[in-house]
Structure formats: structure tokens, C-alpha cells
Design an enzyme around this catalytic site. Structure first.
Site, PDB file in Angstrom:
ATOM      1  N   ASP A 406       0.847  -1.205   0.000  1.00 50.90           N
ATOM      2  CA  ASP A 406       0.000   0.000   0.000  1.00 50.90           C
ATOM      3  C   ASP A 406       0.879   1.251   0.000  1.00 50.90           C
ATOM      4  OD1 ASP A 406      -2.294   1.553   0.188  1.00 50.90           O
ATOM      5  OD2 ASP A 406      -2.376   1.445   2.372  1.00 50.90           O
ATOM      6  N   GLU A 409       2.389   4.933  -4.134  1.00 54.13           N
ATOM      7  CA  GLU A 409       2.306   5.852  -5.302  1.00 54.13           C
ATOM      8  C   GLU A 409       3.621   6.572  -5.566  1.00 54.13           C
ATOM      9  OE1 GLU A 409      -0.038   5.618  -2.856  1.00 54.13           O
ATOM     10  OE2 GLU A 409      -1.175   4.299  -4.156  1.00 54.13           O
ATOM     11  N   ASP A 480      -9.015   3.977  -1.828  1.00 57.76           N
ATOM     12  CA  ASP A 480      -9.918   4.476  -0.785  1.00 57.76           C
ATOM     13  C   ASP A 480     -11.207   5.068  -1.350  1.00 57.76           C
ATOM     14  OD1 ASP A 480      -7.947   3.612   0.832  1.00 57.76           O
ATOM     15  OD2 ASP A 480      -7.202   5.592   1.386  1.00 57.76           O
TER      16      ASP A 480
HETATM   17  C1  GLC Z   1      -4.576   3.520   2.952  1.00 54.66           C
HETATM   18  C2  GLC Z   1      -5.153   2.313   2.251  1.00 54.66           C
HETATM   19  C3  GLC Z   1      -6.198   1.653   3.119  1.00 54.66           C
HETATM   20  C4  GLC Z   1      -5.580   1.308   4.475  1.00 54.66           C
HETATM   21  C5  GLC Z   1      -4.976   2.536   5.109  1.00 54.66           C
HETATM   22  C6  GLC Z   1      -4.217   2.225   6.392  1.00 54.66           C
HETATM   23  O1  GLC Z   1      -5.547   4.504   3.078  1.00 54.66           O
HETATM   24  O2  GLC Z   1      -5.673   2.621   0.995  1.00 54.66           O
HETATM   25  O3  GLC Z   1      -6.707   0.515   2.490  1.00 54.66           O
HETATM   26  O4  GLC Z   1      -6.552   0.756   5.299  1.00 54.66           O
HETATM   27  O5  GLC Z   1      -4.070   3.162   4.218  1.00 54.66           O
HETATM   28  O6  GLC Z   1      -3.165   1.366   6.142  1.00 54.66           O
END
Ligand code: GLC
Length: 771
Positions: A406, A409, A480
Site C-alpha cells: 500500500d 504511489e 480508498d
Molecule cells: C490507505 C489504504 C487503506 C488502508 C490505510 C491504512 O488509506 O488505501 O486501504 O486501510 O491506508 O493502512
């Protein structure tokens, strides 16, 4: 020929005129690369391996033009180096635009612009001042539609909109005016008067596509830097064009079978073992299938990657083994940001080896993410990817069944990372401007390789950021979203375009990530998503709980009913995945991919298909209890009632809260999976097939469901033939995986047959027996 000169070397033609040089390379008779050297590295992150196959082609001088033809595609180039592409019949597909640029007027003067700005409105104007900026402008037909481009917001048909390719973490509610989200997949598919074409722009720098927004006479691609490097994709059908794209950038490897099952996630679960156990046990209590629970950032020690918070998890391996005994796997998250902490092994190691991105002055670049001040692995370098891959073993040793990547980007909290921050492009020093869009790709690839090495199984990686080609390494989710009806609606075109862009394995957070879901929204979301390749309910820390049971027995029963429907379809989905390795076509797809000649499918946003046989028309409007469904040509069997409808028309169907309209193409056979609460590695003893309509044939794939042995032929293919009034049969046409089904049940509209394996036969043979 005046002005235009050319040389030919193998399948590469170098053209030059006083306008500069252009290189055309014939890769196949349906793929031609167009390249203009603008002084940047030419390595591709999307395309791996040699894609050029020996292909005969003709070159002809026609007036002052050169004409290149493969039989499938013809490209003509003039001395102005403008280029036109035609199909095998000579119909125009992609034509450089030669008219004047005429942006549709915005009747706003400078004084009013500043008033607008004062209230906080964006008054945009694209900056074209950068000296390395370039663009290509193509003529747009009044009857031309656009698809692809990955995860962009808005509708299925991208015509009249504009987009950017720049991976970005967008926390605000994703709406159709947003030009970019987490992924950059610069592939565009078009239907010009119903004739299909594609272009893949392989440039990782920030780029922009205006698809008839500036003016309906043309569309254009522009980039702030990089070489002009694009691939013309032809094909006799839209399917063939998409297939050519996935031939070029790669196809989704077969997932493990359980990855197609239901997964539950929430930021906050891993704050305590009790909470995790309670979730897992409540799934069991309510007899809801569950394959995996995702651990968000809370499991780590101060958000340090490759650690466990020992106050919560005293014995992570023991705990995960215990959860696995209950049938559930754990997928922990990893973010790229490594906490700046001299006492932390990963930070120290990366620092000693010089593995983190740096400022132009050579100092390590620091920004803030979850752990506070953090540094960023330079994933563009092979040795950094290997280092990261090696550390993935830590999570595997703890019992992790996959890894969720995650914030890649890469996302940061203090401003944006300056574009001149030093990131590597393989063995060359480069910068964020070039490497931003492939940062997530390289992180996912490293994670995939680490998991593959540590487990020998088909890796489960789920990533938020991606570039073209990431589909070879990871499934993706759409980031998100929020618990909003427009986000449920958008998930359909978004996932359909992801599929067209090569990502057969994708999903959106079911129920919505941020904001508070409602009982109705959650219910409609699980229905709409039940055929989406990745099936994961995920929500944010601050959002209201959204497990299936929190809204009482009615929602729970509906939710369970649809999870059961999903498990019925898992063999079909798995077959679709096996098939897409060969044909390169997505599992979840827009109707236009199957029926491009039908103009009604070209702008359809609230229906989708699964493979060629299943059409899904969910309710995605609050309060709606019936809906119009457009059925394309042919006959369609309503899965709920088994009533057949003639296609090529709209029908009105009832869809109360507990119902999802699903139609099966008449005269087809579908495998029908078993209801289980957890999948395991045991080969299935039996399989059921159902006939919809009067007769049908079906090819079914079987393997061990987890290893790479299928690459050596360790799989079985079954050919099923079913006739309502006549003979039915099951034949094994490829026997490479030892266990075969002992029984095959054939369910016809008016009778059910049981076929049993003939134990005496040397090769697998099925004979009809008593049920
Ligand atoms: C980002 C991710 C989400 C995750 C959060 C905390 O917003 O897109 O899926 O729960 O980070 O890690």
C-alpha cells in the site's frame, strides 16, 4: 520520394525527413511500435522479454508517403512524419490530426478568473511550457468511443473526458472530475464506427490524455518528458485488440484457488488478537465463508515494516497458525516508508547499503508517513528489489499467506515528493519524475518475487499503485473509495476498464472504505461485487463497522446467500482465469467487449459480464426494487427463475433488496461449485455442471489450485457435453494432474445424471451410474 528517407533493418524501419526521425518496428502483424528518440532511457517496465515475432511485411512508396503493411495493419507516413493507421480492409483506425487546434471556448476573462480563484475554484490551464513537453494529436470520429486507462474515475466510455497518468493517493471522495488516481495504465482502446483499435503509450513520465474534451474533432496524448514510444494494437475484434495488449504487457498468472474466495479486512482488526479471533469466530458462528483476514498497519511495531508489535502478538507464528487452523489465512500489509530510526534493523541495513532514495545533494530523502519520519526504498534498482524480496520471508515465516502493498504511489504526508528526488531506473540514476508511476509496480514485483521464493506457491500480492504490466505480479484494489452510492455505481465501469487494461484480478473495497455504510448500501454492494474477481470487504478505522452481521439478521441472510452464490461460481471464475492466460481477456468485463457491434453496449455502466456466459445487472440506486436490463443478442436465462428472455432489447425485472438479476447465455454449461466455509488444498472429489437452455459444451480446467506445476502440464481439461433431450458426456481431454473427479453430476432442466469414474480403465473414463 522527396524529403522522406528510410532505411530498413530486420523489422525496423527508420524514417527521416526535415521534421526529424521516426522508427517503426513490426512486432507482430497486429502490433507496430512507433518510436521517436527524445534522449531518454528506452527500457520498459511494462513489457518483459522479446515480443517481436518474425512477421512478413510490405513497404511501398505511394507519392511522397511510405506505406507499411502487414496484411492486418497498414501504416502510412508522410514527410511531415504524420502517421495514419488502417485495418486489413483499408478502413481508418488511427489518423494524425492535421486541422487547427480549436479549444472549446471558456467565456471567462482574467478579472473573473481571479474572482473564481478567490472562492477556491480551480481555474485550470494546462501548462505546456516545459521544454521537454510533447504531444500527438489524432482525429476523432463522431462515432468513436474510448475504453481502458486503468482505474480512472467516471464512466465506462472515456470520450469527452481528460485524464492524467500520475500515481497519486487521493483521499477525497473520488469523483468524475478527478483526472488521476493510484494507477497509470496508459492503454487506450477505441471503437471507430465500430472498428476496434488500441494504443499503448509506454512512457512513465507524467502524461495526459484529452479524449475529445478540448474539441470533438480530435483527441491527444501529451507527456512532460520521455521518448515518444507507443504501440499500435490492431485486431479483427475488440477482444483481439485487448488480447494483443496483454500479449505485450503480460497476463495475470493463475491465482491460488482460495484467492477467489471471500476476504475480510478492516483497518483496526490487528490492534488486538481478541478482535481478530472474534471476527474469525463470528464468521464461523454465522456460517459465512471466509478465506483470509487482512492485517492493516496496526500489527507492526510502530509501523515499522517487517516487524510485529510484540505487545499485541507475543507469538505471531503461533497465533497465525491458530487462525489457519480455523480455516483462515492472514494477509499483512507493507508500506514502502521505512521508519527513520537508528535502532531499527531494516532502516540501518538499507542505509548502510545506500538503498534509499536521496535528495539531489546525495542526502537520504525523508518525508512523513505512518511511522513518522520515513525513508523510501529505491525499488527501481534490482538489488533493492532483491533486498526487499528477501525480507518478505520474515512475514512468510510468521505464517502470512500473502502480502498487501500500500501507499506505494508513493504517498507521503508532508507535501509532495519533489520530482528531482533521486530514484534509480535500473542501473541508472534517475528521478521521481520518471520513476513515480512505476514505484508501486517495482514494489509489487519485488514482493511477488520474495513470496514466490519463500513459498514456492503462486504469490498473493495486492497493490494499490500500479503501472501497465503490474498484472503479472499482483492483484489490485481501487483504493480508498467511500460508502457512497456513486462509488458503488462507479466500481462497475472502473473494474471493467481495469479488466480491459489487463488487470483481470481486481476489486473495490466492498461496503466502501471511508464514511459510514448503510444496511441497504452494504447489501447492494455485496450483490454488485459478488462476481468481481477480488472479493474483499474493507473499511477505515473511523468508519462504522461493516461486517455482514452488524445490521441484523436480514442483511446477514442476504449477505450469506450471495457469498454462497459466489462459491457456486468459483470453478467458473477459476476456469475464466485459466482461460485468460491464453486469450488475455478479462474475467469481469464490459458488455462492449463481447458485443462491440451492438451500439447499445458502448455506454453501458450498470451491467457487466463474467467471461462470455454470465451477465450481471445489479441494483446500484438507493431505494430501487426493479430495474431495466439490456440483454444483447441471443437468449438469456434468468438464474433466479430459469425463465428465458430473448435478447437485443431491454427488459424490466424485479429486484427487491435480496435479489440480484443474473442472466446466463442460453445453451451454455456452467460448473457449479460446492458450498464450503473455507477452501483447502485437497483436490475435489466431484464436480457438478448445470445446463442452461437445450444443449451446451464446456471446457473445464482443474489443477492442484496452488502450485506452479501447471506450467509443466500438471492440469486436467474436461470436455462436458450436455443435451436436454439427448446424450450427455464428460471426457478428459488432457490428463496432467493425477487426481481426477470420481463423480461428475450433470444437472439438466428436467433430469440429473451422475457419471462415475470407471476404476478399471487405464485412462479416466466416466460412465453413467445411479445417483
Ligand atoms: C490507505 C489504504 C487503506 C488502508 C490505510 C491504512 O488509506 O488505501 O486501504 O486501510 O491506508 O493502512
Amino acid at each position: 520520394m522527396t524529403n522522406l528517407h528510410y532505411t530498413v533493418k530486420g523489422q525496423t524501419i527508420t524514417l527521416s525527413s526535415d521534421q526529424g526521425a521516426l522508427i517503426l518496428t513490426v512486432l507482430t502483424d497486429q502490433i507496430i511500435r512507433v518510436f521517436q528518440d527524445r534522449g531518454r532511457h528506452t527500457n520498459s517496465y511494462a513489457i518483459e522479454g522479446e515480443k517481436k515475432v518474425e512477421t512478413p511485411f510490405d513497404l511501398k512508396e505511394v507519392g511522397d508517403h511510405l506505406e507499411l503493411s502487414t496484411g492486418q495493419l497498414t501504416v502510412t507516413v508522410g514527410p511531415d512524419l504524420l502517421l495514419d493507421v488502417f485495418d486489413a480492409q483499408g478502413n481508418p483506425l488511427i489518423l494524425d490530426y492535421r486541422g487547427k487546434r480549436r479549444p472549446i471556448a471558456k467565456t471567462i476573462d482574467a478579472a473573473h478568473q481571479s474572482i473564481m480563484r478567490a472562492e477556491g475554484h480551480e481555474v485550470s490551464g494546462v501548462s505546456q511550457t516545459e521544454d521537454r513537453y510533447y504531444q500527438v494529436v489524432k482525429a476523432l470520429d463522431p462515432d468513436e468511443q474510448f475504453y481502458g486507462l486503468g482505474d480512472k474515475t467516471g464512466y465506462l466510455n472515456k470520450r469527452s473526458y481528460h485524464y492524467d497518468n500520475w500515481n497519486y493517493d487521493e483521499p477525497r471522495p473520488h469523483i468524475e472530475t478527478f483526472t488521476n488516481l493510484y494507477k497509470s495504465i496508459p492503454v487506450l482502446f477505441g471503437l471507430k464506427k465500430g472498428r476496434p483499435w488500441g494504443i499503448f503509450f509506454d512512457n512513465t513520465y507524467r502524461s495526459h490524455l484529452d479524449l475529445g474534451r478540448e474539441n470533438a474533432d480530435y483527441y491527444f496524448y501529451s507527456a512532460v518528458d520521455g521518448n515518444l514510444d507507443y504501440y499500435i494494437l490492431g485486431g479483427s475484434s475488440l477482444k483481439e485488440v485487448v488480447s494483443n495488449y496483454t500479449y505485450l504487457t503480460g497476463r495475470v498468472p493463475l491465482p491460488q484457488r482460495w484467492m477467489l474466495g471471500y476476504q475480510q479486512s478492516r483497518w483496526g482488526y490487528s490492534m488486538s488478537q481478541d478482535r481478530v479471533e472474534q471476527i474469525v469466530d463470528t464468521f464461523a458462528k454465522y456460517h459465512l465463508p471466509l478465506e483470509a483476514i487482512h492485517f492493516d498497519i496496526d500489527y507492526m511495531d510502530g509501523y515499522r515494516v517487517f516487524t510485529w508489535n510484540k505487545n499485541i502478538f507475543k507469538d505471531p507464528a503461533g497465533f497465525l497458525a491458530d487462525v489457519k487452523k480455523r480455516g483462515v489465512r492472514v494477509i499483512p500489509i507493507l508500506d514502502p516508508g521505512v521508519k527513520e530510526d537508528p535502532d531499527y534493523r531494516i532502516y540501518q541495513e538499507g542505509l548502510d547499503k545506500g538503498y534509499f532514495a536521496t535528495n539531489p545533494d546525495g542526502s537520504v530523502y525523508v518525508n512523513r508517513v505512518w511511522p513518522g519520519k520515513s525513508v523510501f526504498p529505491d525499488f527501481g534498482r534490482p538489488e533493492v528489489r532483491n533486498w526487499w524480496a528477501g525480507h518478505c520471508r520474515f512475514l512468510v515465516d510468521s505464517g502470512a499467506a500473502g502480502i498487501w502493498t500500500d501507499m506505494n504511489e508513493p504517498a507521503v504526508f508532508d507535501g509532495e515528493i519533489p520530482e528531482d528526488t533521486v530514484f534509480s531506473d535500473e542501473d541508472q540514476k534517475s528521478d521521481l519524475a520518471r520513476m513515480n508511476n512505476v514505484y508501486g509496480h517495482n514494489m509489487a514485483k519485488a514482493t511477488y518475487q520474495g513470496l514466490k521464493k519463500a513459498t514456492g506457491r503462486r504469490p498473493y500480492v495486492i497493490t494499490r499503485a500500479a503501472y501497465a504490466g503490474t498484472q503479472k505480479y499482483s492483484t489490485v484494489w481501487t483504493g480508498d473509495n467511500q460508502s457512497l452510492w456513486p462509488h458503488l455505481q462507479m466500481s462497475i465501469p472502473q473494474l471493467c476498464n481495469m479488466g480491459m487494461s489487463g488487470f483481470s484480478f481486481a476489486g473495490a473495497d466492498i461496503g466502501g472504505f471511508s464514511a459510514d455504510t448503510t444496511p441497504e448500501l452494504l447489501t447492494r454492494w455485496i450483490e454488485a461485487a459478488i462476481f468481481s474477481p477480488l472479493l474483499r470487504n474493507h473499511s477505515a478505522l473511523q468508519a462504522r463497522d461493516q461486517e455482514p452481521w452488524v445490521f441484523g439478521p436480514k442483511v446477514l441472510d442476504i449477505y450469506r446467500h450471495f457469498l454462497h452464490l459466489r462459491y457456486r461460481f468459483i470453478p467458473y471464475l477459476y476456469d475464466c482465469f485459466a482461460k485468460q492466460m491464453n486469450d488475455g481477456l478479462p474475467v469481469m468485463r464490459p458488455l462492449v467487449l463481447n458485443y462491440p457491434e451492438d451500439a447499445r453496449t458502448r455506454n453501458l455502466n450498470d451491467e457487466y459480464m463474467v467471461g462470455d456466459q454470465v451477465l450481471v445487472a445489479p441494483v446500484v440506486e438507493q431505494g430501487q426494487v426493479s430495474r431495466m436490463v439490456y440483454l444483447p443478442e441471443g437468449d438469456w436465462v434468468d438464474l433466479r427463475t430459469m425463465v428465458t428472455f430473448g435478447g437485443h432489447r431491454d427488459i424490466l425485472v424485479e429486484a427487491p433488496l435480496d435479489q440480484l438479476p443474473v442472466f446466463v447465455r442460453a445453451d451454455s454449461v456452467l460448473p457449479w461449485g460446492r458450498l464450503v466455509e473455507h477452501m483447502d488444498d485437497q483436490p475435489e472429489e466431484s464436480m457438478t455442471f448445470r445446463l442452461f437452455g437445450q444443449h451446451g459444451d464446456y471446457t473445464h480446467y482443474q489443477d492442484d489450485g496452488y502450485s506452479f506445476d501447471y506450467e509443466q502440464g500438471a492440469y486436467n481439461l474436461y470436455q462436458i457435453h450436455m443435451e436436454n433431450q439427448g446424450q450427455c458426456s464428460a471426457t478428459v481431454t488432457h490428463h496432467g494432474f493425477k487426481p481426477v473427479y470420481r463423480r461428475i453430476r450433470l444437472v439438466l432442466p428436467e433430469r440429473t445424471l451422475t457419471l462415475s469414474l470407471d476404476d478399471k480403465s487405464q485412462t479416466p473414463v466416466y460412465r453413467e451410474t445411479e445417483a
